[in-house]
Write a protein that holds these residues in place. Sequence first.
Motif, PDB file in Angstrom:
ATOM      1  N   GLY A   9       5.913   4.214 -12.838  1.00  0.00           N
ATOM      2  CA  GLY A   9       7.273   4.230 -12.335  1.00  0.00           C
ATOM      3  C   GLY A   9       8.191   3.452 -13.251  1.00  0.00           C
ATOM      4  N   GLU A  10       9.400   3.188 -12.786  1.00  0.00           N
ATOM      5  CA  GLU A  10      10.376   2.466 -13.586  1.00  0.00           C
ATOM      6  C   GLU A  10      10.223   0.959 -13.412  1.00  0.00           C
ATOM      7  OE1 GLU A  10      14.180   3.894 -12.387  1.00  0.00           O
ATOM      8  OE2 GLU A  10      13.889   5.904 -13.211  1.00  0.00           O
ATOM      9  N   GLU A  11      10.764   0.217 -14.373  1.00  0.00           N
ATOM     10  CA  GLU A  11      10.839  -1.244 -14.315  1.00  0.00           C
ATOM     11  C   GLU A  11       9.486  -1.888 -14.053  1.00  0.00           C
ATOM     12  OE1 GLU A  11      14.463  -3.016 -12.651  1.00  0.00           O
ATOM     13  OE2 GLU A  11      14.928  -1.027 -11.866  1.00  0.00           O
ATOM     14  N   GLY A  12       8.458  -1.380 -14.728  1.00  0.00           N
ATOM     15  CA  GLY A  12       7.138  -1.984 -14.641  1.00  0.00           C
ATOM     16  C   GLY A  12       6.303  -1.563 -13.453  1.00  0.00           C
ATOM     17  N   GLU A  13       6.821  -0.658 -12.623  1.00  0.00           N
ATOM     18  CA  GLU A  13       6.057  -0.230 -11.454  1.00  0.00           C
ATOM     19  C   GLU A  13       4.907   0.692 -11.859  1.00  0.00           C
ATOM     20  OE1 GLU A  13       8.316   1.504  -8.336  1.00  0.00           O
ATOM     21  OE2 GLU A  13       8.950  -0.445  -7.543  1.00  0.00           O
TER      22      GLU A  13
ATOM     23  N   ALA B 130       3.871  -4.030 -18.815  1.00  0.00           N
ATOM     24  CA  ALA B 130       3.686  -2.700 -18.244  1.00  0.00           C
ATOM     25  C   ALA B 130       3.264  -1.671 -19.290  1.00  0.00           C
ATOM     26  CB  ALA B 130       4.980  -2.258 -17.550  1.00  0.00           C
ATOM     27  N   LYS B 131       3.754  -1.831 -20.531  1.00  0.00           N
ATOM     28  CA  LYS B 131       3.437  -0.825 -21.557  1.00  0.00           C
ATOM     29  C   LYS B 131       1.952  -0.787 -21.873  1.00  0.00           C
ATOM     30  CE  LYS B 131       4.445  -3.930 -25.454  1.00  0.00           C
ATOM     31  NZ  LYS B 131       5.310  -4.118 -26.651  1.00  0.00           N
ATOM     32  N   LYS B 132       1.216  -1.826 -21.499  1.00  0.00           N
ATOM     33  CA  LYS B 132      -0.228  -1.863 -21.733  1.00  0.00           C
ATOM     34  C   LYS B 132      -1.012  -1.258 -20.578  1.00  0.00           C
ATOM     35  CE  LYS B 132       0.027  -4.217 -25.638  1.00  0.00           C
ATOM     36  NZ  LYS B 132      -0.400  -3.645 -26.938  1.00  0.00           N
ATOM     37  N   ALA B 133      -0.317  -0.702 -19.597  1.00  0.00           N
ATOM     38  CA  ALA B 133      -0.994  -0.144 -18.428  1.00  0.00           C
ATOM     39  C   ALA B 133      -0.494   1.258 -18.116  1.00  0.00           C
ATOM     40  CB  ALA B 133      -0.800  -1.063 -17.228  1.00  0.00           C
TER      41      ALA B 133
ATOM     42  N   PRO C 252       0.833  -1.203   0.000  1.00  0.00           N
ATOM     43  CA  PRO C 252       0.000   0.000   0.000  1.00  0.00           C
ATOM     44  C   PRO C 252       0.867   1.252   0.000  1.00  0.00           C
ATOM     45  CG  PRO C 252       0.026  -0.991   2.173  1.00  0.00           C
ATOM     46  CD  PRO C 252       0.778  -1.929   1.272  1.00  0.00           C
ATOM     47  N   GLU C 253       0.352   2.309  -0.600  1.00  0.00           N
ATOM     48  CA  GLU C 253       1.054   3.592  -0.622  1.00  0.00           C
ATOM     49  C   GLU C 253       0.565   4.472   0.526  1.00  0.00           C
ATOM     50  OE1 GLU C 253       3.484   4.931  -3.371  1.00  0.00           O
ATOM     51  OE2 GLU C 253       3.705   2.870  -2.661  1.00  0.00           O
ATOM     52  N   PRO C 254       1.433   5.305   1.105  1.00  0.00           N
ATOM     53  CA  PRO C 254       1.029   6.126   2.251  1.00  0.00           C
ATOM     54  C   PRO C 254      -0.152   7.041   1.959  1.00  0.00           C
ATOM     55  CG  PRO C 254       3.415   6.168   1.973  1.00  0.00           C
ATOM     56  CD  PRO C 254       2.858   5.477   0.776  1.00  0.00           C
ATOM     57  N   GLU C 255      -0.220   7.568   0.729  1.00  0.00           N
ATOM     58  CA  GLU C 255      -1.289   8.511   0.392  1.00  0.00           C
ATOM     59  C   GLU C 255      -2.506   7.816  -0.184  1.00  0.00           C
ATOM     60  OE1 GLU C 255       1.407   8.049  -3.154  1.00  0.00           O
ATOM     61  OE2 GLU C 255       1.632   8.322  -0.979  1.00  0.00           O
ATOM     62  N   GLY C 256      -2.545   6.504  -0.114  1.00  0.00           N
ATOM     63  CA  GLY C 256      -3.645   5.727  -0.685  1.00  0.00           C
ATOM     64  C   GLY C 256      -3.198   5.068  -1.968  1.00  0.00           C
ATOM     65  N   GLY C 257      -3.919   4.076  -2.404  1.00  0.00           N
ATOM     66  CA  GLY C 257      -3.533   3.338  -3.584  1.00  0.00           C
ATOM     67  C   GLY C 257      -2.549   2.233  -3.239  1.00  0.00           C
ATOM     68  N   TRP C 258      -2.115   1.502  -4.275  1.00  0.00           N
ATOM     69  CA  TRP C 258      -1.228   0.357  -4.113  1.00  0.00           C
ATOM     70  C   TRP C 258      -0.136   0.396  -5.162  1.00  0.00           C
ATOM     71  CZ3 TRP C 258      -1.666  -3.719  -0.536  1.00  0.00           C
ATOM     72  CH2 TRP C 258      -2.784  -3.652   0.302  1.00  0.00           C
ATOM     73  N   ARG C 259       1.069   0.080  -4.742  1.00  0.00           N
ATOM     74  CA  ARG C 259       2.170  -0.067  -5.691  1.00  0.00           C
ATOM     75  C   ARG C 259       2.149  -1.492  -6.227  1.00  0.00           C
ATOM     76  NH1 ARG C 259       6.209   3.048  -7.221  1.00  0.00           N
ATOM     77  NH2 ARG C 259       5.499   4.556  -5.656  1.00  0.00           N
ATOM     78  N   VAL C 260       2.233  -1.621  -7.554  1.00  0.00           N
ATOM     79  CA  VAL C 260       2.185  -2.926  -8.202  1.00  0.00           C
ATOM     80  C   VAL C 260       3.262  -2.992  -9.272  1.00  0.00           C
ATOM     81  CG1 VAL C 260      -0.316  -3.072  -7.833  1.00  0.00           C
ATOM     82  CG2 VAL C 260       0.547  -2.249 -10.033  1.00  0.00           C
ATOM     83  N   LEU C 261       3.577  -4.204  -9.706  1.00  0.00           N
ATOM     84  CA  LEU C 261       4.347  -4.428 -10.920  1.00  0.00           C
ATOM     85  C   LEU C 261       3.386  -4.978 -11.960  1.00  0.00           C
ATOM     86  CD1 LEU C 261       7.644  -6.106  -9.598  1.00  0.00           C
ATOM     87  CD2 LEU C 261       7.292  -3.724 -10.245  1.00  0.00           C
ATOM     88  N   ALA C 262       3.353  -4.348 -13.130  1.00  0.00           N
ATOM     89  CA  ALA C 262       2.421  -4.742 -14.188  1.00  0.00           C
ATOM     90  C   ALA C 262       3.176  -5.435 -15.324  1.00  0.00           C
ATOM     91  CB  ALA C 262       1.690  -3.521 -14.736  1.00  0.00           C
ATOM     92  N   LYS C 263       2.558  -6.467 -15.883  1.00  0.00           N
ATOM     93  CA  LYS C 263       3.166  -7.207 -16.982  1.00  0.00           C
ATOM     94  C   LYS C 263       2.084  -7.585 -17.989  1.00  0.00           C
ATOM     95  CE  LYS C 263       5.962 -11.354 -17.829  1.00  0.00           C
ATOM     96  NZ  LYS C 263       6.602 -12.542 -17.180  1.00  0.00           N
TER      97      LYS C 263
END
Length: 342
Positions: free
Chosen positions: A122-126, A98-101, A85-96
Amino acid sequence: MRLEDLDYDLPPGLIAQHPAERRDDARLLVLERSSGVLHDSRVAELGRWLRPGDALALNETRVRPARLDVRRASGGRIELLVVRPEPEGGWRVLAKPAKKAPPGTVLTTDDGCLTLEVVEMGEEGERVVRVVSGDLDRALEAHGRVPLPPYIHRPPGPEDRERYQTVFARVDGAVAAPTAGLHFTDGLLASLSAQGVTRVPLLLHVGPGTFRPVSAPDPAKHVMDEEWYEIAPAAAAALHAARAQGGRIVAVGTTAVRALESACDENGGALAAARGWTRKFILPPYEFRAVDALLTNFHLPRTTLLLLVAAFAGEDLLRRAYAHAVVGRYRFYSYGDAMLVV
Protein backbone atom coordinates in the motif's frame (compact mmCIF):
# COMPACT_ATOMS: atom_id res chain seq x y z
CA MET A 1 -9.27 28.16 8.14
CA ARG A 2 -5.54 27.94 7.33
CA LEU A 3 -3.24 25.45 9.00
CA GLU A 4 -0.71 28.13 9.90
CA ASP A 5 -3.36 29.96 11.94
CA LEU A 6 -2.79 27.47 14.76
CA ASP A 7 1.01 27.21 14.57
CA TYR A 8 2.86 27.93 17.79
CA ASP A 9 6.47 27.93 19.00
CA LEU A 10 7.31 25.22 21.50
CA PRO A 11 10.67 24.89 23.27
CA PRO A 12 11.78 21.26 22.83
CA GLY A 13 12.27 20.97 26.57
CA LEU A 14 8.50 21.18 27.09
CA ILE A 15 7.85 17.93 25.17
CA ALA A 16 7.36 15.35 27.93
CA GLN A 17 9.71 12.39 27.56
CA HIS A 18 8.42 10.52 30.62
CA PRO A 19 5.07 10.40 32.40
CA ALA A 20 4.46 12.28 35.63
CA GLU A 21 5.36 10.39 38.80
CA ARG A 22 1.67 9.74 39.38
CA ARG A 23 -0.94 9.77 36.66
CA ASP A 24 -3.05 12.50 38.27
CA ASP A 25 -0.01 14.64 39.17
CA ALA A 26 -0.37 16.25 35.72
CA ARG A 27 -1.32 19.92 35.54
CA LEU A 28 -4.70 20.89 34.14
CA LEU A 29 -5.47 24.07 32.20
CA VAL A 30 -9.21 24.79 32.34
CA LEU A 31 -10.74 26.82 29.48
CA GLU A 32 -14.14 28.41 30.00
CA ARG A 33 -15.66 28.94 26.59
CA SER A 34 -18.45 31.23 27.84
CA SER A 35 -16.13 33.74 29.54
CA GLY A 36 -12.77 33.05 27.91
CA VAL A 37 -11.19 32.71 31.36
CA LEU A 38 -8.24 30.33 31.86
CA HIS A 39 -7.61 28.55 35.16
CA ASP A 40 -4.46 26.72 36.27
CA SER A 41 -5.34 23.54 38.13
CA ARG A 42 -4.29 19.89 38.45
CA VAL A 43 -5.84 16.66 37.18
CA ALA A 44 -6.21 15.49 40.79
CA GLU A 45 -8.65 18.42 41.21
CA LEU A 46 -10.79 17.42 38.22
CA GLY A 47 -13.81 16.97 40.47
CA ARG A 48 -13.77 20.71 41.17
CA TRP A 49 -14.65 21.34 37.53
CA LEU A 50 -17.20 18.56 37.05
CA ARG A 51 -20.76 18.42 38.39
CA PRO A 52 -22.96 15.63 39.77
CA GLY A 53 -24.78 14.11 36.83
CA ASP A 54 -21.94 14.62 34.35
CA ALA A 55 -20.92 11.56 32.33
CA LEU A 56 -17.31 10.76 31.42
CA ALA A 57 -17.08 9.13 27.97
CA LEU A 58 -14.00 6.88 28.24
CA ASN A 59 -12.28 5.10 25.35
CA GLU A 60 -11.53 1.53 26.47
CA THR A 61 -9.14 0.69 23.65
CA ARG A 62 -5.95 -1.09 24.70
CA VAL A 63 -2.56 -0.44 23.09
CA ARG A 64 -0.81 -3.45 21.62
CA PRO A 65 2.98 -3.80 21.98
CA ALA A 66 2.80 -3.26 18.25
CA ARG A 67 6.41 -2.60 17.17
CA LEU A 68 8.10 -5.83 16.12
CA ASP A 69 11.58 -6.43 14.68
CA VAL A 70 11.83 -9.11 11.99
CA ARG A 71 14.43 -10.08 9.41
CA ARG A 72 14.39 -11.05 5.78
CA ALA A 73 15.97 -14.28 4.48
CA SER A 74 19.04 -12.22 3.54
CA GLY A 75 19.38 -11.10 7.14
CA GLY A 76 18.22 -7.51 6.56
CA ARG A 77 16.23 -5.99 9.41
CA ILE A 78 12.68 -4.66 9.09
CA GLU A 79 10.63 -2.93 11.79
CA LEU A 80 6.91 -3.57 11.63
CA LEU A 81 4.16 -1.56 13.28
CA VAL A 82 1.23 -3.97 13.47
CA VAL A 83 -1.88 -1.88 12.82
CA ARG A 84 -4.91 -4.16 12.59
CA PRO A 85 -6.26 -7.48 11.31
CA GLU A 86 -7.71 -7.49 7.80
CA PRO A 87 -11.28 -8.74 7.19
CA GLU A 88 -10.15 -11.35 4.66
CA GLY A 89 -7.27 -12.54 6.85
CA GLY A 90 -3.77 -11.25 7.30
CA TRP A 91 -2.63 -8.09 9.08
CA ARG A 92 -2.10 -4.52 7.99
CA VAL A 93 1.32 -3.24 9.05
CA LEU A 94 3.66 -0.32 8.49
CA ALA A 95 7.11 -1.52 7.39
CA LYS A 96 10.37 0.38 7.85
CA PRO A 97 12.23 0.47 5.50
CA ALA A 98 9.19 -0.31 3.34
CA LYS A 99 11.18 -0.60 0.09
CA LYS A 100 12.87 -3.70 1.54
CA ALA A 101 9.53 -5.46 1.98
CA PRO A 102 7.87 -5.92 -1.43
CA PRO A 103 5.17 -8.59 -1.92
CA GLY A 104 6.63 -12.07 -1.60
CA THR A 105 9.13 -11.11 1.10
CA VAL A 106 9.30 -13.61 3.98
CA LEU A 107 9.92 -12.09 7.42
CA THR A 108 10.89 -13.98 10.58
CA THR A 109 11.51 -13.09 14.21
CA ASP A 110 15.02 -13.79 15.53
CA ASP A 111 13.86 -16.79 17.54
CA GLY A 112 11.79 -18.19 14.67
CA CYS A 113 8.55 -18.14 16.65
CA LEU A 114 6.77 -16.21 13.88
CA THR A 115 7.07 -16.19 10.10
CA LEU A 116 5.16 -13.73 7.92
CA GLU A 117 4.84 -13.19 4.18
CA VAL A 118 4.15 -9.81 2.58
CA VAL A 119 1.15 -10.27 0.29
CA GLU A 120 0.09 -6.73 -0.58
CA MET A 121 1.68 -3.30 -0.88
CA GLY A 122 0.00 0.00 0.00
CA GLU A 123 0.96 3.65 0.24
CA GLU A 124 3.15 5.34 2.87
CA GLY A 125 4.84 2.14 3.99
CA GLU A 126 1.67 0.09 4.40
CA ARG A 127 1.85 -3.65 3.78
CA VAL A 128 -0.48 -6.59 4.31
CA VAL A 129 1.18 -9.69 5.72
CA ARG A 130 -0.10 -13.19 6.32
CA VAL A 131 1.02 -15.50 9.08
CA VAL A 132 2.93 -18.45 7.63
CA SER A 133 3.73 -20.04 11.00
CA GLY A 134 3.43 -19.10 14.64
CA ASP A 135 1.02 -16.80 16.47
CA LEU A 136 1.25 -13.04 15.94
CA ASP A 137 -0.40 -12.08 19.23
CA ARG A 138 2.00 -14.29 21.19
CA ALA A 139 4.99 -12.91 19.26
CA LEU A 140 3.92 -9.35 20.08
CA GLU A 141 3.55 -10.17 23.77
CA ALA A 142 6.97 -11.84 23.82
CA HIS A 143 8.95 -9.50 21.54
CA GLY A 144 6.81 -6.46 20.73
CA ARG A 145 7.63 -2.99 21.96
CA VAL A 146 5.30 -0.23 23.14
CA PRO A 147 4.69 2.05 20.11
CA LEU A 148 5.72 5.33 21.70
CA PRO A 149 5.17 8.42 19.51
CA PRO A 150 8.11 9.68 17.42
CA TYR A 151 8.56 12.83 19.53
CA ILE A 152 9.55 10.72 22.56
CA HIS A 153 13.26 10.42 21.90
CA ARG A 154 14.09 7.31 23.87
CA PRO A 155 13.43 3.60 23.56
CA PRO A 156 10.40 2.27 25.44
CA GLY A 157 11.18 0.96 28.92
CA PRO A 158 9.40 -1.13 31.54
CA GLU A 159 7.43 1.89 32.81
CA ASP A 160 5.79 2.33 29.41
CA ARG A 161 4.11 -1.10 29.48
CA GLU A 162 1.95 0.27 32.29
CA ARG A 163 1.94 4.03 31.82
CA TYR A 164 1.25 4.15 28.05
CA GLN A 165 -2.04 2.40 28.83
CA THR A 166 -5.14 3.72 30.57
CA VAL A 167 -6.25 2.03 33.79
CA PHE A 168 -9.58 1.27 32.07
CA ALA A 169 -8.12 -0.21 28.85
CA ARG A 170 -10.06 -3.35 27.98
CA VAL A 171 -10.09 -4.16 24.24
CA ASP A 172 -6.84 -4.74 22.31
CA GLY A 173 -6.54 -2.85 19.04
CA ALA A 174 -4.79 0.54 19.30
CA VAL A 175 -1.32 1.52 18.12
CA ALA A 176 -1.42 4.75 20.16
CA ALA A 177 -2.91 5.53 23.55
CA PRO A 178 -5.98 7.74 23.98
CA THR A 179 -3.69 10.04 25.93
CA ALA A 180 -6.24 12.14 27.84
CA GLY A 181 -7.24 8.93 29.59
CA LEU A 182 -3.70 8.32 30.82
CA HIS A 183 -4.23 10.83 33.65
CA PHE A 184 -6.87 8.78 35.47
CA THR A 185 -6.18 6.56 38.45
CA ASP A 186 -8.59 4.10 39.99
CA GLY A 187 -8.73 6.42 42.99
CA LEU A 188 -9.62 9.47 40.90
CA LEU A 189 -12.36 7.54 39.09
CA ALA A 190 -13.73 6.35 42.43
CA SER A 191 -13.79 9.89 43.86
CA LEU A 192 -15.58 11.21 40.79
CA SER A 193 -18.12 8.39 41.02
CA ALA A 194 -18.75 9.27 44.68
CA GLN A 195 -19.33 12.85 43.53
CA GLY A 196 -22.06 11.65 41.14
CA VAL A 197 -20.06 11.65 37.90
CA THR A 198 -20.86 8.54 35.89
CA ARG A 199 -18.46 6.55 33.72
CA VAL A 200 -19.57 5.48 30.23
CA PRO A 201 -17.35 3.21 28.10
CA LEU A 202 -16.97 3.47 24.35
CA LEU A 203 -14.39 2.31 21.85
CA LEU A 204 -12.20 3.73 19.11
CA HIS A 205 -9.04 1.84 18.14
CA VAL A 206 -6.46 4.58 17.57
CA GLY A 207 -4.55 4.08 14.31
CA PRO A 208 -1.21 5.41 13.03
CA GLY A 209 -2.94 8.36 11.37
CA THR A 210 -3.01 10.05 14.77
CA PHE A 211 0.66 10.97 14.19
CA ARG A 212 0.22 11.97 10.56
CA PRO A 213 0.31 15.74 9.97
CA VAL A 214 -2.17 17.49 7.72
CA SER A 215 -0.20 18.22 4.54
CA ALA A 216 -2.94 19.42 2.17
CA PRO A 217 -2.91 23.25 1.68
CA ASP A 218 -6.67 23.12 2.30
CA PRO A 219 -7.05 21.13 5.55
CA ALA A 220 -10.62 20.19 4.60
CA LYS A 221 -9.14 17.93 1.90
CA HIS A 222 -7.18 15.83 4.39
CA VAL A 223 -8.27 12.16 4.45
CA MET A 224 -8.26 10.36 7.79
CA ASP A 225 -7.19 6.75 8.23
CA GLU A 226 -9.98 4.30 8.95
CA GLU A 227 -10.45 3.41 12.62
CA TRP A 228 -12.90 1.00 14.25
CA TYR A 229 -15.36 2.47 16.77
CA GLU A 230 -18.31 1.27 18.80
CA ILE A 231 -20.96 2.99 20.91
CA ALA A 232 -22.96 0.22 22.58
CA PRO A 233 -26.72 0.62 23.19
CA ALA A 234 -26.16 0.78 26.97
CA ALA A 235 -23.57 3.54 26.51
CA ALA A 236 -25.86 5.61 24.30
CA ALA A 237 -28.68 5.20 26.82
CA ALA A 238 -26.45 6.26 29.73
CA LEU A 239 -25.30 9.39 27.90
CA HIS A 240 -28.88 10.32 27.02
CA ALA A 241 -29.88 9.81 30.65
CA ALA A 242 -27.09 12.10 31.86
CA ARG A 243 -28.21 14.91 29.60
CA ALA A 244 -31.89 14.38 30.45
CA GLN A 245 -31.02 14.96 34.12
CA GLY A 246 -29.05 18.14 33.37
CA GLY A 247 -25.59 16.59 33.18
CA ARG A 248 -22.94 17.06 30.54
CA ILE A 249 -21.24 14.56 28.26
CA VAL A 250 -17.54 15.01 29.01
CA ALA A 251 -15.47 13.41 26.26
CA VAL A 252 -12.13 12.13 27.56
CA GLY A 253 -9.90 12.71 24.54
CA THR A 254 -10.33 13.46 20.87
CA THR A 255 -10.84 9.76 20.14
CA ALA A 256 -13.95 9.74 22.31
CA VAL A 257 -15.21 12.82 20.45
CA ARG A 258 -14.75 11.16 17.06
CA ALA A 259 -16.50 7.99 18.21
CA LEU A 260 -19.48 9.94 19.56
CA GLU A 261 -19.78 12.21 16.54
CA SER A 262 -19.37 9.24 14.17
CA ALA A 263 -22.32 7.58 15.90
CA CYS A 264 -24.35 10.74 15.33
CA ASP A 265 -23.45 10.64 11.64
CA GLU A 266 -24.78 7.07 11.46
CA ASN A 267 -28.05 8.01 13.15
CA GLY A 268 -29.18 11.11 11.30
CA GLY A 269 -27.52 13.52 13.72
CA ALA A 270 -28.82 11.90 16.92
CA LEU A 271 -26.62 10.09 19.42
CA ALA A 272 -27.47 6.40 19.31
CA ALA A 273 -25.71 3.05 19.21
CA ALA A 274 -23.41 2.49 16.25
CA ARG A 275 -20.30 0.57 15.27
CA GLY A 276 -18.06 0.33 12.23
CA TRP A 277 -15.17 2.02 10.46
CA THR A 278 -14.89 5.79 10.61
CA ARG A 279 -12.78 8.45 8.92
CA LYS A 280 -14.35 11.20 11.00
CA PHE A 281 -12.42 14.46 10.64
CA ILE A 282 -13.51 17.49 12.64
CA LEU A 283 -12.24 21.00 11.95
CA PRO A 284 -13.68 24.51 12.34
CA PRO A 285 -16.48 25.30 11.91
CA TYR A 286 -18.32 22.29 13.33
CA GLU A 287 -21.53 21.83 15.33
CA PHE A 288 -20.97 19.25 18.08
CA ARG A 289 -23.99 17.11 18.84
CA ALA A 290 -22.75 14.65 21.47
CA VAL A 291 -20.06 16.51 23.45
CA ASP A 292 -20.53 19.22 26.07
CA ALA A 293 -17.02 19.33 27.58
CA LEU A 294 -13.65 17.96 26.52
CA LEU A 295 -10.62 16.72 28.43
CA THR A 296 -7.60 16.56 26.13
CA ASN A 297 -3.82 16.81 26.07
CA PHE A 298 -1.79 19.45 24.22
CA HIS A 299 -1.30 18.57 20.55
CA LEU A 300 1.23 19.08 17.78
CA PRO A 301 0.72 21.88 15.24
CA ARG A 302 -0.85 20.99 11.90
CA THR A 303 -2.53 17.84 13.17
CA THR A 304 -6.13 16.68 13.02
CA LEU A 305 -6.14 16.58 16.83
CA LEU A 306 -5.40 20.28 17.16
CA LEU A 307 -8.00 21.14 14.52
CA LEU A 308 -10.66 19.19 16.44
CA VAL A 309 -9.87 21.03 19.68
CA ALA A 310 -9.94 24.36 17.81
CA ALA A 311 -13.41 23.52 16.53
CA PHE A 312 -14.58 22.81 20.09
CA ALA A 313 -12.81 25.56 22.06
CA GLY A 314 -12.74 28.26 19.39
CA GLU A 315 -9.59 29.28 17.57
CA ASP A 316 -8.91 32.49 19.50
CA LEU A 317 -9.33 30.89 22.92
CA LEU A 318 -7.20 27.93 21.89
CA ARG A 319 -4.37 30.20 20.72
CA ARG A 320 -4.46 32.06 24.05
CA ALA A 321 -4.51 28.80 25.98
CA TYR A 322 -1.48 27.38 24.16
CA ALA A 323 0.46 30.63 24.61
CA HIS A 324 -0.41 30.52 28.32
CA ALA A 325 0.72 26.89 28.55
CA VAL A 326 4.06 27.61 26.89
CA VAL A 327 4.77 30.59 29.16
CA GLY A 328 3.65 28.56 32.18
CA ARG A 329 5.90 25.65 31.12
CA TYR A 330 3.18 23.05 30.90
CA ARG A 331 4.37 19.67 29.61
CA PHE A 332 3.22 18.84 26.09
CA TYR A 333 1.97 15.84 24.09
CA SER A 334 1.30 12.22 25.04
CA TYR A 335 2.99 12.10 28.45
CA GLY A 336 2.29 15.78 29.14
CA ASP A 337 -0.34 17.82 30.93
CA ALA A 338 -4.01 18.26 30.09
CA MET A 339 -6.68 20.81 29.20
CA LEU A 340 -10.34 20.78 30.17
CA VAL A 341 -12.60 22.78 27.87
CA VAL A 342 -16.00 23.53 29.44
